[in-house]
Design a protein around this motif. Sequence first.
Motif, mmCIF file in Angstrom:
data_model
loop_
_atom_site.group_PDB
_atom_site.id
_atom_site.type_symbol
_atom_site.label_atom_id
_atom_site.label_comp_id
_atom_site.label_asym_id
_atom_site.label_seq_id
_atom_site.Cartn_x
_atom_site.Cartn_y
_atom_site.Cartn_z
ATOM 1 N N ASN A 137 3.228 5.801 -3.430
ATOM 2 C CA ASN A 137 4.363 6.439 -4.096
ATOM 3 C C ASN A 137 4.083 6.769 -5.555
ATOM 4 O OD1 ASN A 137 5.844 6.115 -1.736
ATOM 5 N ND2 ASN A 137 6.824 4.225 -2.409
ATOM 6 N N VAL A 138 3.206 5.996 -6.196
ATOM 7 C CA VAL A 138 3.026 6.139 -7.650
ATOM 8 C C VAL A 138 1.601 6.484 -8.052
ATOM 9 C CG1 VAL A 138 4.937 4.566 -8.141
ATOM 10 C CG2 VAL A 138 2.617 3.640 -7.967
ATOM 11 N N ALA A 145 9.986 -2.049 -0.139
ATOM 12 C CA ALA A 145 9.134 -0.864 -0.074
ATOM 13 C C ALA A 145 9.912 0.367 0.371
ATOM 14 C CB ALA A 145 7.962 -1.122 0.872
ATOM 15 N N LEU A 146 10.868 0.189 1.279
ATOM 16 C CA LEU A 146 11.662 1.330 1.722
ATOM 17 C C LEU A 146 12.510 1.886 0.574
ATOM 18 C CD1 LEU A 146 12.762 -0.033 5.212
ATOM 19 C CD2 LEU A 146 11.051 1.759 4.758
ATOM 20 N N THR A 150 -0.363 12.368 1.775
ATOM 21 C CA THR A 150 0.379 12.481 3.025
ATOM 22 C C THR A 150 -0.267 11.641 4.118
ATOM 23 O OG1 THR A 150 1.134 14.717 2.470
ATOM 24 C CG2 THR A 150 1.161 14.085 4.803
ATOM 25 N N ARG A 151 -1.590 11.709 4.211
ATOM 26 C CA ARG A 151 -2.301 10.945 5.247
ATOM 27 C C ARG A 151 -2.070 9.449 5.090
ATOM 28 N NH1 ARG A 151 -8.845 9.905 5.821
ATOM 29 N NH2 ARG A 151 -8.649 8.350 7.509
ATOM 30 N N TRP A 152 -2.308 8.921 3.899
ATOM 31 C CA TRP A 152 -2.269 7.469 3.733
ATOM 32 C C TRP A 152 -0.838 6.951 3.657
ATOM 33 C CZ3 TRP A 152 -6.176 5.078 5.429
ATOM 34 C CH2 TRP A 152 -7.449 5.649 5.340
ATOM 35 N N SER A 153 0.059 7.713 3.087
ATOM 36 C CA SER A 153 1.466 7.302 3.132
ATOM 37 C C SER A 153 1.932 7.200 4.583
ATOM 38 C CB SER A 153 2.348 8.300 2.375
ATOM 39 O OG SER A 153 2.073 8.286 0.995
ATOM 40 N N ALA A 205 0.828 -1.205 0.000
ATOM 41 C CA ALA A 205 0.000 0.000 0.000
ATOM 42 C C ALA A 205 0.863 1.257 0.000
ATOM 43 C CB ALA A 205 -0.929 -0.006 1.212
ATOM 44 N N LEU A 206 1.968 1.237 0.736
ATOM 45 C CA LEU A 206 2.876 2.384 0.694
ATOM 46 C C LEU A 206 3.476 2.543 -0.700
ATOM 47 C CD1 LEU A 206 4.405 4.683 2.054
ATOM 48 C CD2 LEU A 206 6.154 3.010 2.748
#
Length: 384
Positions: A48-49, A106-107, A59-62, A43-44
């Motif tokens: 990003n894309v 993911a990082l 911003t909230r969901w990230s 999800a992260l």
Amino acid sequence: PLAGVPGLSGVLAMSDSTGMFQHAIGVVPDRRHGYCLDDNVRALMLMNVAQGLSRSERTRWSGTYASFIQHAWNPEARRFRNFMRFERTWCEEVGSADSNGRALWALGHTVENAPDPDIRRWAQVWFDEVWPALDELDWPRARAFVMLGAAAMLRAQPGHEGARVLLAHGGAWLHDLLDQGRRPGWTWFEPRLGYDNARLSQALIEGGLVLDRPDWTCAGLESLAWLAGRQTAAAGHFRPVGSESFAARPSFVAPGGSPAGLLPDAVLPFDQQPLEAQAAVEAARGAWEASGEQCWLDHALSAHRWFFGGNDRGVVLADMATGRSRDGVTPRGVNENCGAESILAFQLAHYSMLALWGAARAAPRSGDFVEPGPRSVGQPLANP
């Protein structure tokens, strides 16, 4: 379907202030199964894309999905946890090797792709914190996920020594594994095919490109071409390895099977899961970037069309309006549930397909780019 981007209502309906739920009954989140790291890292990556989000929504969901990843780290065990109950208690102290590898992927992906510089800095801090411990993972897919994260980090920051170490160790390990696994008619890392297979080839391709190791890139392309042939039906559509095949079965085991046992139509086709189509699209994107060959664009399109009826049952899994995907193709048709893994697999596959399609249209490398038609898409790839 390439004319637009999928909606995000299906993703957000599966999410709360803790993170993204694992499972659903139909389109309704099933709280009994709680959350997992695997889905929150995906999800992260989507945040990003994804297009169509306001800055505040992104911003909230990230932040929500990143916070789940951050909380999952167990500093005493030097590993991420994976499964969390709905009441926000962990089911384990150490998660699977695959979930740990995906977390590092993911990082790296976030450092490379996140639009928000604050989230990129956060991802680098955690990449630097966890990479030494995750260099110890010795499962093939976990190694591949770590390599994909390291390759993303090096594309963003070519001087990152930790990522270089991860990629060097993982690439040598996977390349040796492929050499050991080769048999006549069997160009693969393992004696059987399981889940998320294309990631092994993708990791070698991307690692070879980043570290200028053409031997790795060629090995990745060769193994991916072999796999693509196994996952293309005689009729030309994408046919992923079914979950019934994850246990060793004669039609997928090498060596010793009859030649017919290695043909595309001899596979165990069910249940087919969206994760496999996503892996095929993203690995083909890497292969196209490495080679510029038309066949990889064709294969990616074939895997993408699997979501829209180009499959063994002719069923449509993906819904562009909500961004949901059904959980798979079964012998009876379609699994009606829309779990997080399936939704995210479709979303990420679609954005990867858009990026590949745009790059191929803008800069065909071999000079022979054509708009694929129904007959050219998904034809079996020749074995090298």
